[in-house]
Design a protein around this motif. Structure first.
Motif, PDB file in Angstrom:
ATOM      1  N   ILE A  45       0.302   4.606   5.516  1.00 19.53           N
ATOM      2  CA  ILE A  45      -0.017   3.915   4.258  1.00 19.53           C
ATOM      3  C   ILE A  45      -1.550   3.886   4.117  1.00 19.53           C
ATOM      4  O   ILE A  45      -2.178   2.821   4.151  1.00 19.53           O
ATOM      5  N   PRO A  46      -2.211   5.036   3.996  1.00 18.29           N
ATOM      6  CA  PRO A  46      -3.688   5.063   3.992  1.00 18.29           C
ATOM      7  C   PRO A  46      -4.306   4.335   2.809  1.00 18.29           C
ATOM      8  O   PRO A  46      -5.423   3.844   2.894  1.00 18.29           O
ATOM      9  N   GLU A  47      -3.554   4.242   1.698  1.00 17.31           N
ATOM     10  CA  GLU A  47      -4.102   3.564   0.522  1.00 17.31           C
ATOM     11  C   GLU A  47      -4.323   2.076   0.776  1.00 17.31           C
ATOM     12  O   GLU A  47      -5.008   1.403  -0.003  1.00 17.31           O
ATOM     13  N   SER A  48      -3.765   1.567   1.877  1.00 18.23           N
ATOM     14  CA  SER A  48      -3.965   0.157   2.223  1.00 18.23           C
ATOM     15  C   SER A  48      -5.431  -0.153   2.518  1.00 18.23           C
ATOM     16  O   SER A  48      -5.820  -1.325   2.522  1.00 18.23           O
ATOM     17  N   ALA A  49      -6.239   0.857   2.760  1.00 17.95           N
ATOM     18  CA  ALA A  49      -7.668   0.625   3.026  1.00 17.95           C
ATOM     19  C   ALA A  49      -8.334  -0.127   1.890  1.00 17.95           C
ATOM     20  O   ALA A  49      -9.304  -0.857   2.107  1.00 17.95           O
ATOM     21  N   VAL A  50      -7.789   0.020   0.677  1.00 20.60           N
ATOM     22  CA  VAL A  50      -8.416  -0.641  -0.473  1.00 20.60           C
ATOM     23  C   VAL A  50      -8.350  -2.164  -0.347  1.00 20.60           C
ATOM     24  O   VAL A  50      -9.187  -2.878  -0.904  1.00 20.60           O
ATOM     25  N   TRP A  51      -7.374  -2.685   0.401  1.00 22.37           N
ATOM     26  CA  TRP A  51      -7.266  -4.145   0.547  1.00 22.37           C
ATOM     27  C   TRP A  51      -8.475  -4.730   1.262  1.00 22.37           C
ATOM     28  O   TRP A  51      -8.780  -5.914   1.113  1.00 22.37           O
ATOM     29  N   LEU A  52      -9.153  -3.912   2.064  1.00 28.87           N
ATOM     30  CA  LEU A  52     -10.252  -4.422   2.884  1.00 28.87           C
ATOM     31  C   LEU A  52     -11.448  -4.840   2.057  1.00 28.87           C
ATOM     32  O   LEU A  52     -12.363  -5.489   2.557  1.00 28.87           O
ATOM     33  N   ASP A  53     -11.433  -4.479   0.787  1.00 23.83           N
ATOM     34  CA  ASP A  53     -12.563  -4.816  -0.077  1.00 23.83           C
ATOM     35  C   ASP A  53     -12.467  -6.235  -0.624  1.00 23.83           C
ATOM     36  O   ASP A  53     -13.364  -6.697  -1.303  1.00 23.83           O
ATOM     37  N   SER A  54     -11.345  -6.931  -0.320  1.00 25.54           N
ATOM     38  CA  SER A  54     -11.164  -8.275  -0.870  1.00 25.54           C
ATOM     39  C   SER A  54     -10.244  -9.072   0.035  1.00 25.54           C
ATOM     40  O   SER A  54      -9.119  -8.652   0.311  1.00 25.54           O
ATOM     41  N   ASP A  55     -10.704 -10.239   0.469  1.00 19.84           N
ATOM     42  CA  ASP A  55      -9.853 -11.109   1.289  1.00 19.84           C
ATOM     43  C   ASP A  55      -8.576 -11.489   0.550  1.00 19.84           C
ATOM     44  O   ASP A  55      -7.523 -11.668   1.169  1.00 19.84           O
ATOM     45  N   GLU A  56      -8.679 -11.589  -0.762  1.00 17.24           N
ATOM     46  CA  GLU A  56      -7.509 -12.002  -1.543  1.00 17.24           C
ATOM     47  C   GLU A  56      -6.382 -10.989  -1.397  1.00 17.24           C
ATOM     48  O   GLU A  56      -5.204 -11.349  -1.378  1.00 17.24           O
ATOM     49  N   GLN A  57      -6.734  -9.701  -1.284  1.00 17.61           N
ATOM     50  CA  GLN A  57      -5.703  -8.670  -1.155  1.00 17.61           C
ATOM     51  C   GLN A  57      -5.091  -8.643   0.244  1.00 17.61           C
ATOM     52  O   GLN A  57      -4.073  -7.980   0.467  1.00 17.61           O
ATOM     53  N   LEU A  58      -5.715  -9.346   1.195  1.00 21.04           N
ATOM     54  CA  LEU A  58      -5.173  -9.422   2.545  1.00 21.04           C
ATOM     55  C   LEU A  58      -4.298 -10.662   2.731  1.00 21.04           C
ATOM     56  O   LEU A  58      -3.726 -10.860   3.803  1.00 21.04           O
ATOM     57  N   ARG A  59      -4.186 -11.461   1.705  1.00 22.05           N
ATOM     58  CA  ARG A  59      -3.331 -12.635   1.796  1.00 22.05           C
ATOM     59  C   ARG A  59      -1.897 -12.241   1.468  1.00 22.05           C
ATOM     60  O   ARG A  59      -1.660 -11.349   0.658  1.00 22.05           O
ATOM     61  N   PRO A  60      -0.923 -12.897   2.098  1.00 19.14           N
ATOM     62  CA  PRO A  60       0.480 -12.514   1.887  1.00 19.14           C
ATOM     63  C   PRO A  60       0.898 -12.653   0.429  1.00 19.14           C
ATOM     64  O   PRO A  60       0.484 -13.579  -0.264  1.00 19.14           O
ATOM     65  N   ARG A  61       1.730 -11.730  -0.007  1.00 20.64           N
ATOM     66  CA  ARG A  61       2.316 -11.864  -1.340  1.00 20.64           C
ATOM     67  C   ARG A  61       3.444 -12.892  -1.268  1.00 20.64           C
ATOM     68  O   ARG A  61       4.026 -13.123  -0.213  1.00 20.64           O
ATOM     69  N   THR A  62       3.733 -13.489  -2.375  1.00 19.72           N
ATOM     70  CA  THR A  62       4.780 -14.512  -2.398  1.00 19.72           C
ATOM     71  C   THR A  62       6.156 -13.855  -2.252  1.00 19.72           C
ATOM     72  O   THR A  62       6.341 -12.673  -2.590  1.00 19.72           O
TER      73      THR A  62
END
Length: 1000
Positions: free
Chosen positions: A622-639
């Motif tokens: 899932i290499p596109e997951s690297a984009v989450w590293l640009d924002s802490d909010e994207q590293l928080r669990p989804r509901t």
């Protein structure tokens, strides 16, 4: 002229842009008579003028003084275009032509080109009669001639500028030619100065002509002059360098040479900006010299270099970035520039260099009067300085190792920075366009009065004239809206690039790491922690070889990223995983942009890859997951709701269960990866991690059950109710990475024939287990906690469960039900099962024999369930003082007091412990120590899985693994011993409490 003819004439004037129609009509009539040219011809190009009324008034004013001179221009079409353009945009040049109408003749030949640099120098030297470096006269008339000739050239440059097809594009050439004109003016003024001080005119001093001729004075252009980006009216920043050949120095002495050079500099400056009959050209500013206003005006080259070596501040090297010889002794000027170049391009390595440049930019903004901030083209937020400081900081930091970006001009530097990958194409294009627009507005404002200004007009009329002069808008509102949009765009890009943390990281690189040979790189990699430096070199070569933009950006980033990888637990694996992810993502613009523009994201990527094989292996898929590293909010669990909606949408899109489950498994992997990244980077607490892992598992089981139900249960049997009950840590919402999902299965026939209901339920269970399997990230639905354990049926009806618990239930089964919680299937059935479970797990009276049996089983588990050969003190689940001790103790307390203490009727171990503490069954200290042991064991268990990518319940003995686990738990590097001692000490204290309360 009849009334209708007059009305038609006035209408035509209004169409051309005139506002004072009656005055214009009168002035045109006067001009027509004065120059003998029909008004239709005169006004044919009037629409070119930014302010036709001012243009006409200025033209008539000059014609009254010298009609022949004005006629010589207006009788040619190109001359008329130039006259309307210049007189309509510049009252300063209109005043110049009023003072010197004979100069108008030179507008006849203004064509589509600019005077060359050579023409400017030759023309200005000719104006003062210069031969061999001396003017033919040294009195004020020479300076007047110089200033008049200079303004002739400025008028020609302005005519080209105002009449160009694309004035925004012309900014670069116009600015360069203005800088050339300034250099030529200084050269001509220096010739006059040599004559003045060798003839002793008007107190200029008296030195022998041969001594003056032998003295070298180099004029170094700084700022916009050095960069060939000069405005129409701007301070010309200079530094003076004095000297002479060795034999002259021996004869005169250095002190005498510097004295002569200083006198030359003073007189030269006076020739440009002193008060004479002809107004000054501009201010010659030498305050960028060593020690500023307090320092000597002229120094020798050696004196300059000694100052830069010992005393210069960071901003002085930033100023030297644009240094260029512009007048005087060319060889001495080049020697100065060559000598300071290495100092400029190593200045970014100074301590806190980046911070000092950033702070300097902020101080500039802070000193703007509050009433001017909204109008400041140059210094305000979103103004010219934001672009210049951003470009210069990028140059100085990356220019440490890349000489391809060592450019003087802002626009040239932008081109080089984007070619080298230090700035994105989109940002660079916006910056270049906005820079030209801002400079064009600045030029038009300064041209109007030939005065130094950087403030936008504050009146609608001023804005309207600026709009026409720049041709950037049609109205006052239009030019203001453009200015506001440019400001917003420039400020946004400036803030993102100028405060980019990567700049500080690059600047702080030790010199020996910036450029290394192959052998040096091998040794350096080994020294900083790579166990396979040869392999690391191969990965680096694969990432950075070639001419692609991706390879270029990777080359810039690699020295920094290698240091970050080396700070991790397993730099070799981290670099390998980074290479694989980079290859999977190819030339994805967002990935390259994130690495370059967000050092926080780049550093986080190195941290998770070198610290967790679990994450690295998932990110490869899932290499596109690297984009989450640009924002802490994207590293928080989804509901859970958001994931449920996605899962339902997946099942709607897919016709077959195999396709649907492939997408559900992908959803699970993605969300587990998100949670793992958040955990490793400290975004999530242990409670948040457990909650997220539990929610992901619930959603996966729910989605799988829906898919299986649709595939297995025919419509005629749809009345059958079925539910999945979470048990153990899953039921307690306390899952860790690598945890099994303990479950039980219950059904209610609801009118379906009982045997048929049982067979369908077993098929549902079988398919549920089969389709939930994931070879990349196993999900083990463990049903061993069901009644009778592995010997009991996988699924029972609600009535069968009730009968079993009534007649045969063992104490451990009641204990297991303490963490039972419905997670999937029929809500009605779940509610009924939980009511049944409550009667079993929270009985009205406690069976002492049952409690004794639980304690006996616990002792047997400790002796029999530990894997052979494992040090029991290191087992995170079954060892003394570890998870099972805390959980069994809390569960016994729940069995004893759950009926009477509502807070203890919970599936959560920690919430039940808190309730027991509040009720007084454990002391505050006991609760604190039990909680600490449970939390630490939980964290270590998850960290062990994250580090290795494999599930293990044993605290490793390998020091490197222990250190890696510690790093994931925010211990400092080399903390293996501390991790071990903390765990053993914490569990010893918990074990003592456990033995006292559980067995006592």
């Amino acid at each position: 002229m009849s009334t209708s003819e007059r009305s038609s004439a006035l209408t035509e004037l209004a169409r051309l842009g005139f506002g004072r129609l009656a005055e214009a009509e009168t002035e045109l009539a006067e001009l027509e008579i004065a120059v003998g040219i029909d008004r239709e011809v005169l006004t044919a190009q009037a629409g070119i003028a930014a302010d036709p009324d001012a243009a006409l008034t200025g033209i008539v004013r000059v014609a009254r003084r010298n009609a022949d001179a004005m006629r010589s221009v207006l009788e040619h079409e190109q001359g008329r275009r130039a006259a309307w353009g210049i007189f309509g945009a510049s009252s300063g040049l209109a005043d110049f032509f009023f003072r010197h109408p004979e100069e108008l003749v030179h507008l006849q030949s203004v064509g589509s080109g600019l005077p060359s640099s050579g023409e400017l120098t030759d023309g200005l030297l000719d104006a003062v009669g210069a031969v061999d470096g001396f003017a033919d006269r040294g009195d004020e008339s020479a300076w007047v001639a110089l200033r008049v000739r200079y303004r002739r050239y400025v008028a020609q440059i302005a005519a080209y500028d105002l009449l160009s097809a694309d004035p925004v594009e012309a900014v670069r050439a116009v600015s360069a030619r203005l800088a050339d004109a300034a250099g030529a003016a200084l050269e001509a003024s220096l010739a006059v100065a040599r004559t003045r001080i060798s003839t002793g005119i008007a107190g200029a001093g008296l030195f022998p002509r041969d001594s003056v001729a032998a003295t070298k004075l180099a004029v170094i252009g700084m700022g916009k002059t050095g960069a060939r980006e000069l405005n129409y009216v701007s301070d010309v920043d200079v530094i003076f360098v004095g000297g002479a050949d060795e034999d002259v120095l021996g004869q005169l002495g250095e002190s005498r040479v510097i004295d002569i050079a200083t006198r030359l500099a003073v007189q030269m400056m006076r020739g440009i900006s002193g008060v004479e009959i002809e107004p000054p050209l501009w201010e010659v500013d030498a305050n960028l010299r060593p020690e500023g206003k307090q320092g000597a005006l002229v120094r020798s080259l050696d004196s300059h270099l000694a100052y830069y070596d010992r005393w210069a501040k960071s901003w002085e090297f930033q100023a030297l970035l644009k240094a260029r010889p512009i007048a005087g002794d060319a060889a001495l000027g080049e020697a100065y520039v060559d000598a300071v170049q290495p100092k400029i391009w190593t200045s970014a390595a100074r301590e806190n260099f980046v911070d000092s440049v950033q702070r300097m930019r902020e101080r500039v903004t802070e000193h703007i009067p509050s009433g001017d901030v909204a109008y400041q083209l140059k210094l305000g937020p979103g103004g010219i300085r934001d672009i210049e400081f951003t470009v210069q900081l990028l140059q100085l930091v990356h220019g440490l190792t890349d000489d391809g970006i060592r450019q003087r001009s802002t626009l040239d530097a932008l081109d080089a920075l984007v070619a080298a990958g230090y700035i994105g194409r989109t940002d660079a294009a916006a910056f270049a366009r906005d820079y030209r627009i801002l400079r064009l507005l600045e030029h038009r404002l300064q041209l109007e009065g030939l005065a130094r200004t950087h403030l936008m007009p504050r009146t609608p009329e001023g804005l309207r004239v600026l709009a026409r002069a720049s041709r950037l808008a049609d109205t006052a509102d239009g030019i203001w809206e453009l200015w506001e949009s440019v400001k917003r765009e420039v400020r946004d890009i400036h803030v993102r690039l100028f405060y980019r943390p990567l700049l500080s990281a690059v600047a702080a690189l030790p010199e020996e790491e910036r450029v290394l040979s192959q052998a040096q790189a091998h040794d350096r990699l080994a020294a900083i922690g790579f166990r396979d430096p040869a392999g690391a070199l191969r990965h680096i070569a694969a990432l950075t070889s070639g001419l692609s933009r991706k390879a270029t950006i990777q080359r810039h980033l690699m020295p920094i990223m290698i240091r970050w990888f080396a700070d991790g637990v397993d730099p070799d694996y981290g670099l390998l995983a980074f290479r694989r992810i980079s290859e999977r993502l190819g030339n994805s613009p967002w990935f390259l942009r994130m690495l370059r523009d967000s050092s926080a994201a780049a550093e986080s990527l190195t941290r998770v890859l070198s610290g967790s094989r679990y994450i690295g292996e998932l990110m490869e898929w899932i290499p596109e997951s690297a984009v989450w590293l640009d924002s802490d909010e994207q590293l928080r669990p989804r509901t859970g709701r958001a994931m449920q909606e996605e899962a339902r949408a997946i099942q709607t899109r897919h016709d077959t269960i195999e396709d649907a489950m492939r997408s559900v498994r992908a959803l699970r992997r993605r969300e587990l990866l998100r949670t793992a990244m958040g955990a490793v980077l400290g975004v999530l607490s242990i409670e948040e991690v457990a909650g997220a892992l539990t929610t992901i598992t619930e959603v996966t089981i729910q989605a799988t059950l829906r898919a299986v139900w649709r595939d297995v249960v025919p419509p005629e049997d749809s009345a059958l109710d079925f539910a999945v009950i979470a048990m153990g840590r899953f039921g307690g919402a306390e899952l860790g990475f690598g945890s099994d999902a303990d479950v039980m299965y219950v059904y209610n026939p609801n009118g379906v024939e009982p045997q048929r209901a049982h067979e369908l339920s077993l098929r549902v269970v079988s398919e549920l287990r089969r389709h939930s399997e994931d070879h990349r990230l196993p999900l083990d639905l463990d049903a061993d906690l069901r009644p009778e354990g592995r010997n009991g049926p996988l699924a029972r009806s609600l009535d069968a469960y009730a009968e079993y618990y009534r007649r045969w239930s063992l104490s451990w089964e009641a204990q297991a039900l303490l963490r039972a919680r419905g997670v999937a299937g029929s809500v009605k059935l779940i509610k009924a099962f939980m009511a049944l479970a409550d009667d079993v797990r929270f009985p009205a009276t406690v069976d002492p024999q049952g409690l004794r049996e639980i304690k006996r089983i616990k002792a047997r588990v400790e002796n029999e369930r530990l894997p052979q050969g494992v040090d029991r003190t290191r087992h995170l689940k079954l060892g003394p003082g570890s998870l099972s001790d805390v959980e069994w103790l809390v569960q016994v307390l729940q069995l004893e007091h759950g009926r009477s203490v509502e807070g203890m009727r919970t599936t959560s171990t920690m919430r039940a412990l808190e309730a027991a503490q509040a009720a007084g069954y454990v002391t505050d200290l006991e609760s604190e120590r039990l909680c600490a042991a449970w939390r630490l064991a939980s964290r270590l268990r998850s960290a062990n899985t994250l580090l290795s990518g494999h599930t293990s319940d044993v605290l490793p003995t390998d020091r490197r693994q222990l250190d890696g686990i510690g790093r994931l738990l925010d211990y400092p590097p080399r903390s293996a011993t501390a991790v071990e001692e903390d765990y053993l000490g914490t569990t010893r204290r918990a074990r003592r409490i456990f033995e006292k309360l559980f067995y006592g």
